[in-house]
Design an enzyme around this catalytic site. Sequence first.
Site, mmCIF file in Angstrom:
data_model
loop_
_atom_site.group_PDB
_atom_site.id
_atom_site.type_symbol
_atom_site.label_atom_id
_atom_site.label_comp_id
_atom_site.label_asym_id
_atom_site.label_seq_id
_atom_site.Cartn_x
_atom_site.Cartn_y
_atom_site.Cartn_z
ATOM 1 N N ARG A 95 4.751 10.700 -6.738
ATOM 2 C CA ARG A 95 4.246 10.315 -8.055
ATOM 3 C C ARG A 95 3.277 11.355 -8.589
ATOM 4 N NH1 ARG A 95 2.046 5.268 -7.005
ATOM 5 N NH2 ARG A 95 3.898 4.218 -7.752
ATOM 6 N N TYR A 96 2.494 11.958 -7.701
ATOM 7 C CA TYR A 96 1.518 12.992 -8.086
ATOM 8 C C TYR A 96 2.023 14.297 -7.503
ATOM 9 C CZ TYR A 96 -1.234 8.677 -8.176
ATOM 10 O OH TYR A 96 -1.672 7.403 -8.401
ATOM 11 N N ARG A 99 1.004 15.553 -3.828
ATOM 12 C CA ARG A 99 1.062 14.718 -2.625
ATOM 13 C C ARG A 99 2.229 13.738 -2.669
ATOM 14 N NH1 ARG A 99 -2.831 13.640 -6.239
ATOM 15 N NH2 ARG A 99 -3.772 11.582 -6.461
ATOM 16 N N CYS A 108 4.761 -3.303 10.541
ATOM 17 C CA CYS A 108 3.299 -3.275 10.646
ATOM 18 C C CYS A 108 2.911 -4.094 11.873
ATOM 19 C CB CYS A 108 2.663 -3.920 9.414
ATOM 20 S SG CYS A 108 3.078 -3.086 7.877
ATOM 21 N N CYS A 112 0.045 -8.843 6.185
ATOM 22 C CA CYS A 112 -1.061 -9.356 5.381
ATOM 23 C C CYS A 112 -0.488 -10.221 4.263
ATOM 24 C CB CYS A 112 -1.836 -8.185 4.787
ATOM 25 S SG CYS A 112 -2.274 -6.958 6.052
ATOM 26 N N CYS A 115 -0.124 -8.450 0.841
ATOM 27 C CA CYS A 115 0.444 -7.095 0.866
ATOM 28 C C CYS A 115 1.163 -6.731 -0.431
ATOM 29 C CB CYS A 115 1.431 -6.973 2.027
ATOM 30 S SG CYS A 115 2.259 -5.372 2.070
ATOM 31 N N ARG A 117 3.301 -4.374 -0.664
ATOM 32 C CA ARG A 117 4.691 -4.019 -0.350
ATOM 33 C C ARG A 117 5.345 -5.132 0.449
ATOM 34 N NH1 ARG A 117 2.991 1.582 1.230
ATOM 35 N NH2 ARG A 117 2.983 2.652 -0.767
ATOM 36 N N ASP A 277 -3.217 -5.854 -6.101
ATOM 37 C CA ASP A 277 -2.009 -5.586 -6.886
ATOM 38 C C ASP A 277 -1.307 -6.885 -7.259
ATOM 39 O OD1 ASP A 277 -2.057 -2.692 -6.923
ATOM 40 O OD2 ASP A 277 -1.692 -2.796 -4.766
ATOM 41 N N ASP A 314 -4.306 0.363 -9.135
ATOM 42 C CA ASP A 314 -3.013 1.021 -9.220
ATOM 43 C C ASP A 314 -2.315 0.367 -10.411
ATOM 44 O OD1 ASP A 314 -0.796 2.620 -8.415
ATOM 45 O OD2 ASP A 314 -1.521 2.434 -6.353
ATOM 46 N N LYS A 321 -3.013 5.532 -9.859
ATOM 47 C CA LYS A 321 -4.304 4.913 -9.518
ATOM 48 C C LYS A 321 -5.411 5.511 -10.363
ATOM 49 C CE LYS A 321 -3.688 4.482 -4.593
ATOM 50 N NZ LYS A 321 -2.567 5.415 -4.650
HETATM 51 C C1 LIG Z 1 -1.980 5.904 -3.619
HETATM 52 C C2 LIG Z 1 -0.940 6.921 -3.653
HETATM 53 C C3 LIG Z 1 -1.202 8.222 -3.230
HETATM 54 C C4 LIG Z 1 -2.551 8.665 -2.719
HETATM 55 O O1 LIG Z 1 -3.464 8.690 -3.730
HETATM 56 P P1 LIG Z 1 -4.931 9.233 -3.439
HETATM 57 O O2 LIG Z 1 -5.646 8.930 -4.712
HETATM 58 O O3 LIG Z 1 -4.794 10.694 -3.159
HETATM 59 O O4 LIG Z 1 -5.467 8.511 -2.254
HETATM 60 C C5 LIG Z 1 -0.201 9.149 -3.302
HETATM 61 N N1 LIG Z 1 1.026 8.818 -3.761
HETATM 62 C C6 LIG Z 1 1.304 7.579 -4.185
HETATM 63 C C7 LIG Z 1 2.655 7.285 -4.688
HETATM 64 C C8 LIG Z 1 0.332 6.582 -4.138
HETATM 65 O O5 LIG Z 1 0.638 5.339 -4.527
HETATM 66 S S1 SF4 Z 2 -1.062 -4.425 3.570
HETATM 67 FE FE1 SF4 Z 2 1.172 -4.529 3.862
HETATM 68 S S2 SF4 Z 2 1.760 -2.477 4.556
HETATM 69 FE FE2 SF4 Z 2 -0.455 -2.685 4.898
HETATM 70 S S3 SF4 Z 2 -0.682 -3.456 7.011
HETATM 71 FE FE3 SF4 Z 2 -0.691 -5.232 5.642
HETATM 72 S S4 SF4 Z 2 1.456 -5.885 5.628
HETATM 73 FE FE4 SF4 Z 2 1.465 -3.767 6.384
#
Ligand SMILES: *Cc1c(COP(=O)(O)O)cnc(C)c1O
Ligand code: SF4
Length: 354
Positions: A95-96, A99, A108, A112, A115, A117, A277, A314, A321
């Site tokens: 996305r960025y 990174r 996991c 959680c 979560c 995801r 989220d 986010d 973010k």
């Molecule tokens: C959160 C996230 C990151 C990391 O973001 P930082 O601000 O550098 O911690 C990188 N890629 C994606 C897709 C993310 O959701």
């Molecule tokens: S927040 Fe989601 S991805 Fe992170 S440890 Fe918990 S269950 Fe796993």
Amino acid sequence: MSAPAKTARSLDDLVAVGAVPRTTAEGPTLRAVSERYAVAVTPAVLASMRSTDPASDPVARQYIPTAEEATTAPEELGDPIGDHAFSPVKGIVHRYSDRVLLKALHACPVYCRFCFRREQVGPGGEALDGAELARALDYIRTHEAVWEVILTGGDPLMLAPRRLVEIVAALDAIPHVGVIRLHSRVPVADPSRVTAELVAALRSVRAAVYVALHCNHAQELAAEARSALRLMSDSGIPLLSQTVLLRGVNDDAATLEALFRALVQARVKPYYLHHPDLARGTGHFRLSIAEGQALMRALRGRVSGLCQPTYVLDIPGGHGKVPVGPCYVDLPKEQVTDPNGGTHLYPPPAKDCA
Ligand SMILES: *Cc1c(COP(=O)(O)O)cnc(C)c1O
Ligand code: SF4
């Protein structure tokens, strides 16, 4: 709680270890919830609960399923931060430009209840196979703008040390990769996995390896968790933390203060405080951004700058973010607010100073 020997992975397991009353488990709603969203509670996590009632214990609330999860609000999404739209190859989210996320597996140590995801992770979610991992690594190799690779998932410290060695070595060998960051809940959720062998698997030659711990309450930092963190920091791994702001878990200033102090004392720098989220079935955990800002404001004057994370949101839909305050500067009024709430004038530089 006395700790059972293995991870509880279903509602019936939770009943068997005494974490959910049998009568509660009989309701059809809770059964449906625990079948829809993965359940896993490790012995270490169970031992850190003072009560297994999600209404009264901040650790239980994070892991014990409740009927509230059956309610999905209209604004809630299956992919709340829009990972899917930014995934050029399986296992990569880009996305960025500088990174990427590398999601090598979907398992996991615990699941959680909040979560973001939750519809992607779980015991049924598959890991990347050898060919898929090779394609993901190729993507990173051929994208020279990628300076940082964030191993997330799922939890990368669930990988066997021998697989971690391969992934770290492959990334370390890519000249433009400067940082390998692992996002993990293992040190608090299953500290016995943090062995000398696992820590050695994170050793790199050229790129820096960081570990970002997901931890939401000081009660999660029991002696075993602190030892696991010490093993990593003693071997030279810089440690960061990410906390999710959660109603009923850590939504008061004293709880956040205790958490951030405990983290810093364990040599973990609080990095982000995440606004929750819009994941399905998590409305009971959400609070408003205004409430989050008030908590951050309360922390500003009362704890060291080392203990201050950045409060971030986010933006739903994959827009990225951003910090969401609070803001201490009012530019139109040429005014700043001090930690006690007093306001002071601060003029802009004179325009003709050149
Ligand atoms: C959160 C996230 C990151 C990391 O973001 P930082 O601000 O550098 O911690 C990188 N890629 C994606 C897709 C993310 O959701
Ligand atoms: S927040 Fe989601 S991805 Fe992170 S440890 Fe918990 S269950 Fe796993």
